[in-house]
Design a protein around this motif. Structure first.
Motif, PDB file in Angstrom:
ATOM      1  N   LEU A   1       0.830  -1.201   0.000  1.00 60.31           N
ATOM      2  CA  LEU A   1       0.000   0.000   0.000  1.00 60.31           C
ATOM      3  C   LEU A   1       0.868   1.256   0.000  1.00 60.31           C
ATOM      4  O   LEU A   1       0.522   2.260  -0.637  1.00 60.31           O
ATOM      5  CB  LEU A   1      -0.948   0.005   1.207  1.00 60.31           C
ATOM      6  CG  LEU A   1      -1.990  -1.115   1.252  1.00 60.31           C
ATOM      7  CD1 LEU A   1      -2.935  -0.927   2.432  1.00 60.31           C
ATOM      8  CD2 LEU A   1      -2.775  -1.224  -0.053  1.00 60.31           C
ATOM      9  N   LEU A   2       2.010   1.187   0.681  1.00 56.98           N
ATOM     10  CA  LEU A   2       2.950   2.312   0.652  1.00 56.98           C
ATOM     11  C   LEU A   2       3.401   2.591  -0.782  1.00 56.98           C
ATOM     12  O   LEU A   2       3.351   3.731  -1.256  1.00 56.98           O
ATOM     13  CB  LEU A   2       4.174   1.997   1.532  1.00 56.98           C
ATOM     14  CG  LEU A   2       5.382   2.929   1.339  1.00 56.98           C
ATOM     15  CD1 LEU A   2       5.055   4.342   1.802  1.00 56.98           C
ATOM     16  CD2 LEU A   2       6.610   2.397   2.072  1.00 56.98           C
ATOM     17  N   LYS A   3       3.830   1.544  -1.465  1.00 58.22           N
ATOM     18  CA  LYS A   3       4.334   1.729  -2.832  1.00 58.22           C
ATOM     19  C   LYS A   3       3.233   2.244  -3.760  1.00 58.22           C
ATOM     20  O   LYS A   3       3.475   3.098  -4.614  1.00 58.22           O
ATOM     21  CB  LYS A   3       4.915   0.408  -3.359  1.00 58.22           C
ATOM     22  CG  LYS A   3       6.252   0.051  -2.725  1.00 58.22           C
ATOM     23  CD  LYS A   3       6.773  -1.239  -3.321  1.00 58.22           C
ATOM     24  CE  LYS A   3       8.024  -1.746  -2.648  1.00 58.22           C
ATOM     25  NZ  LYS A   3       9.122  -0.827  -2.537  1.00 58.22           N
ATOM     26  N   LEU A   4       2.030   1.721  -3.588  1.00 61.97           N
ATOM     27  CA  LEU A   4       0.912   2.178  -4.427  1.00 61.97           C
ATOM     28  C   LEU A   4       0.662   3.670  -4.206  1.00 61.97           C
ATOM     29  O   LEU A   4       0.537   4.445  -5.175  1.00 61.97           O
ATOM     30  CB  LEU A   4      -0.350   1.373  -4.082  1.00 61.97           C
ATOM     31  CG  LEU A   4      -1.619   1.811  -4.814  1.00 61.97           C
ATOM     32  CD1 LEU A   4      -1.539   1.460  -6.299  1.00 61.97           C
ATOM     33  CD2 LEU A   4      -2.868   1.176  -4.182  1.00 61.97           C
ATOM     34  N   LEU A   5       0.605   4.090  -2.946  1.00 56.68           N
ATOM     35  CA  LEU A   5       0.316   5.501  -2.663  1.00 56.68           C
ATOM     36  C   LEU A   5       1.478   6.406  -3.067  1.00 56.68           C
ATOM     37  O   LEU A   5       1.258   7.540  -3.517  1.00 56.68           O
ATOM     38  CB  LEU A   5      -0.018   5.689  -1.181  1.00 56.68           C
ATOM     39  CG  LEU A   5      -1.363   5.112  -0.726  1.00 56.68           C
ATOM     40  CD1 LEU A   5      -1.615   5.425   0.740  1.00 56.68           C
ATOM     41  CD2 LEU A   5      -2.518   5.645  -1.579  1.00 56.68           C
ATOM     42  N   GLN A   6       2.713   5.910  -2.933  1.00 55.54           N
ATOM     43  CA  GLN A   6       3.854   6.720  -3.393  1.00 55.54           C
ATOM     44  C   GLN A   6       3.762   6.951  -4.896  1.00 55.54           C
ATOM     45  O   GLN A   6       3.999   8.051  -5.391  1.00 55.54           O
ATOM     46  CB  GLN A   6       5.175   6.017  -3.054  1.00 55.54           C
ATOM     47  CG  GLN A   6       5.551   6.143  -1.591  1.00 55.54           C
ATOM     48  CD  GLN A   6       6.850   5.443  -1.254  1.00 55.54           C
ATOM     49  OE1 GLN A   6       7.185   4.413  -1.865  1.00 55.54           O
ATOM     50  NE2 GLN A   6       7.578   5.964  -0.282  1.00 55.54           N
ATOM     51  N   ASP A   7       3.396   5.910  -5.599  1.00 59.96           N
ATOM     52  CA  ASP A   7       3.293   5.972  -7.053  1.00 59.96           C
ATOM     53  C   ASP A   7       2.179   6.948  -7.479  1.00 59.96           C
ATOM     54  O   ASP A   7       2.387   7.862  -8.283  1.00 59.96           O
ATOM     55  CB  ASP A   7       2.997   4.538  -7.554  1.00 59.96           C
ATOM     56  CG  ASP A   7       3.195   4.430  -9.032  1.00 59.96           C
ATOM     57  OD1 ASP A   7       3.987   5.216  -9.566  1.00 59.96           O
ATOM     58  OD2 ASP A   7       2.536   3.571  -9.656  1.00 59.96           O
ATOM     59  N   ILE A   8       1.004   6.771  -6.893  1.00 60.41           N
ATOM     60  CA  ILE A   8      -0.132   7.646  -7.241  1.00 60.41           C
ATOM     61  C   ILE A   8       0.140   9.076  -6.758  1.00 60.41           C
ATOM     62  O   ILE A   8      -0.147  10.047  -7.460  1.00 60.41           O
ATOM     63  CB  ILE A   8      -1.447   7.109  -6.618  1.00 60.41           C
ATOM     64  CG1 ILE A   8      -1.764   5.718  -7.172  1.00 60.41           C
ATOM     65  CG2 ILE A   8      -2.601   8.059  -6.901  1.00 60.41           C
ATOM     66  CD1 ILE A   8      -2.968   5.053  -6.524  1.00 60.41           C
ATOM     67  N   GLY A   9       0.719   9.199  -5.562  1.00 59.69           N
ATOM     68  CA  GLY A   9       1.022  10.521  -5.011  1.00 59.69           C
ATOM     69  C   GLY A   9       1.997  11.290  -5.888  1.00 59.69           C
ATOM     70  O   GLY A   9       1.825  12.488  -6.122  1.00 59.69           O
ATOM     71  N   ALA A  10       3.024  10.596  -6.400  1.00 62.97           N
ATOM     72  CA  ALA A  10       4.010  11.250  -7.264  1.00 62.97           C
ATOM     73  C   ALA A  10       3.360  11.663  -8.588  1.00 62.97           C
ATOM     74  O   ALA A  10       3.624  12.753  -9.112  1.00 62.97           O
ATOM     75  CB  ALA A  10       5.184  10.305  -7.511  1.00 62.97           C
ATOM     76  N   ALA A  11       2.495  10.816  -9.116  1.00 62.06           N
ATOM     77  CA  ALA A  11       1.863  11.117 -10.407  1.00 62.06           C
ATOM     78  C   ALA A  11       0.882  12.289 -10.311  1.00 62.06           C
ATOM     79  O   ALA A  11       0.732  13.052 -11.266  1.00 62.06           O
ATOM     80  CB  ALA A  11       1.136   9.862 -10.921  1.00 62.06           C
ATOM     81  N   HIS A  12       0.234  12.432  -9.173  1.00 63.97           N
ATOM     82  CA  HIS A  12      -0.812  13.467  -9.029  1.00 63.97           C
ATOM     83  C   HIS A  12      -0.409  14.590  -8.070  1.00 63.97           C
ATOM     84  O   HIS A  12      -1.238  15.441  -7.748  1.00 63.97           O
ATOM     85  CB  HIS A  12      -2.119  12.817  -8.540  1.00 63.97           C
ATOM     86  CG  HIS A  12      -2.707  11.844  -9.520  1.00 63.97           C
ATOM     87  ND1 HIS A  12      -3.579  12.219 -10.511  1.00 63.97           N
ATOM     88  CD2 HIS A  12      -2.516  10.505  -9.667  1.00 63.97           C
ATOM     89  CE1 HIS A  12      -3.922  11.149 -11.223  1.00 63.97           C
ATOM     90  NE2 HIS A  12      -3.283  10.094 -10.728  1.00 63.97           N
ATOM     91  N   ASP A  13       0.828  14.550  -7.609  1.00 59.22           N
ATOM     92  CA  ASP A  13       1.343  15.573  -6.687  1.00 59.22           C
ATOM     93  C   ASP A  13       0.476  15.686  -5.425  1.00 59.22           C
ATOM     94  O   ASP A  13       0.040  16.772  -5.037  1.00 59.22           O
ATOM     95  CB  ASP A  13       1.430  16.933  -7.408  1.00 59.22           C
ATOM     96  CG  ASP A  13       2.324  17.902  -6.632  1.00 59.22           C
ATOM     97  OD1 ASP A  13       3.141  17.417  -5.843  1.00 59.22           O
ATOM     98  OD2 ASP A  13       2.149  19.116  -6.811  1.00 59.22           O
ATOM     99  N   ILE A  14       0.226  14.547  -4.823  1.00 51.91           N
ATOM    100  CA  ILE A  14      -0.569  14.509  -3.592  1.00 51.91           C
ATOM    101  C   ILE A  14       0.335  14.023  -2.456  1.00 51.91           C
ATOM    102  O   ILE A  14       0.937  12.958  -2.555  1.00 51.91           O
ATOM    103  CB  ILE A  14      -1.792  13.578  -3.757  1.00 51.91           C
ATOM    104  CG1 ILE A  14      -2.748  14.198  -4.783  1.00 51.91           C
ATOM    105  CG2 ILE A  14      -2.508  13.367  -2.422  1.00 51.91           C
ATOM    106  CD1 ILE A  14      -3.929  13.343  -5.125  1.00 51.91           C
TER     107      ILE A  14
END
Ligand code: FES
Length: 281
Positions: free
Chosen positions: A218-231
């Motif tokens: 879940l960490l890796k998923l959120l890091q990935d989505i967070g980086a893509a959407h600047d969240i």
């Protein structure tokens, strides 16, 4: 109930600068499902000045003449100064927690805390997304309460092996959160489905920050989505500890920083860290 302030050396003092050792009376200690139990302690006001994401270091009781040598770090499930209660949600994972499970109302439990750096809810984060699995949901429960107190909108995606093991669902709903559940047995907890769910929430402008706990995937998923959407976001890490006070260095982990990799103590600089600085395990 006996409570003393601990004299911790300067520089070793956790975020709230007030650490206590306290003998707390057990109010109840009951199973919530096949895997987890809820321990409720009668606690003095001093130790209930907590931040969501902080933890207590618990001295597991003596059973069969044997006392586990080290305390067990346990994240706070609930702290309620108005009724003098401190709550922990735990799973029997070894000798210490097995002894904890045998505690009955009226017995005492020695706890040290509150310890560590908790979650930060920034003023401009109005829409919070909580994503956790299993007992990770316990760590996020007090965060949900604090978010509601501050008038933030909350979405909680709760994951578990099966619907019977989903925890804190009613608790989150009672706080006004929009709760989404995903489980292995229903085939809805895979990363692809989670990504679709989260990206839809982002498209609907319902995510200003992520909060998670405990799960590498879940960490890796959120890091990935967070980086893509600047969240931005934060994660509470789980780690074996000895002193819990920043002295022994046994909880040191690697983190990303601007200049490269740095090392931090999970008990002192954490257990909550910025999402993008945490490294997988
Ligand atoms: Fe001793 Fe963190 S547990 S420094």
């Amino acid at each position: 109930m006996n409570t003393v302030a601990l004299n911790v050396a300067p520089g070793m003092i956790p975020a709230n600068e007030r650490v206590f050792e306290s003998e707390c009376l057990v109010k109840s200690n009951i199973p919530v499902n096949n895997d987890y139990r809820l321990l409720v302690l009668d606690a003095p006001a001093e130790i209930l000045d907590c931040t969501p994401g902080q933890f207590f270091h618990i001295q597991c009781p003596v059973r069969g003449g044997h006392q586990p040598y080290l305390r067990r770090p346990m994240s706070i499930y609930g702290y309620f100064p108005e009724k003098g209660e401190l709550q922990f949600l735990y799973k029997i994972a070894g000798e210490g927690t097995a002894a904890l499970a045998e505690l009955v109302p009226g017995e005492n439990l020695n706890v040290v805390g509150p310890l560590g750096q908790g979650f930060d809810i920034r003023e401009d984060w109005d829409n919070l997304l909580l994503l956790a699995r299993g007992v990770g949901l316990a760590t996020l429960a007090p965060l949900a309460l604090e978010a509601q107190r501050r008038g933030k909108k909350l979405t909680a995606i709760c994951s578990a092996r099966s619907p019977q093991l989903l925890m804190s669902i009613d608790y989150f709903r009672d706080l006004g959160a929009d709760v989404m559940t995903v489980t292995d047995s229903e085939g809805t907890s895979d990363l692809a489905h989670l990504r679709t769910l989260i990206e839809q929430l982002i498209a609907d402008q319902r995510v200003d920050a992520f909060y998670t706990c405990g799960s590498n995937r879940l960490l890796k998923l959120l890091q990935d989505i967070g980086a893509a959407h600047d969240i931005p976001g934060q994660i509470a890490l789980e780690q074996q500890m000895a002193c819990g006070l920043g002295m022994c260095q046994c909880c040191v982990r690697s983190f990303r920083a601007e200049g490269g990799i740095v090392h931090k103590r999970v008990c002192k600089e954490g257990p909550v860290f910025e999402l993008q600085e945490a490294m997988g395990w």
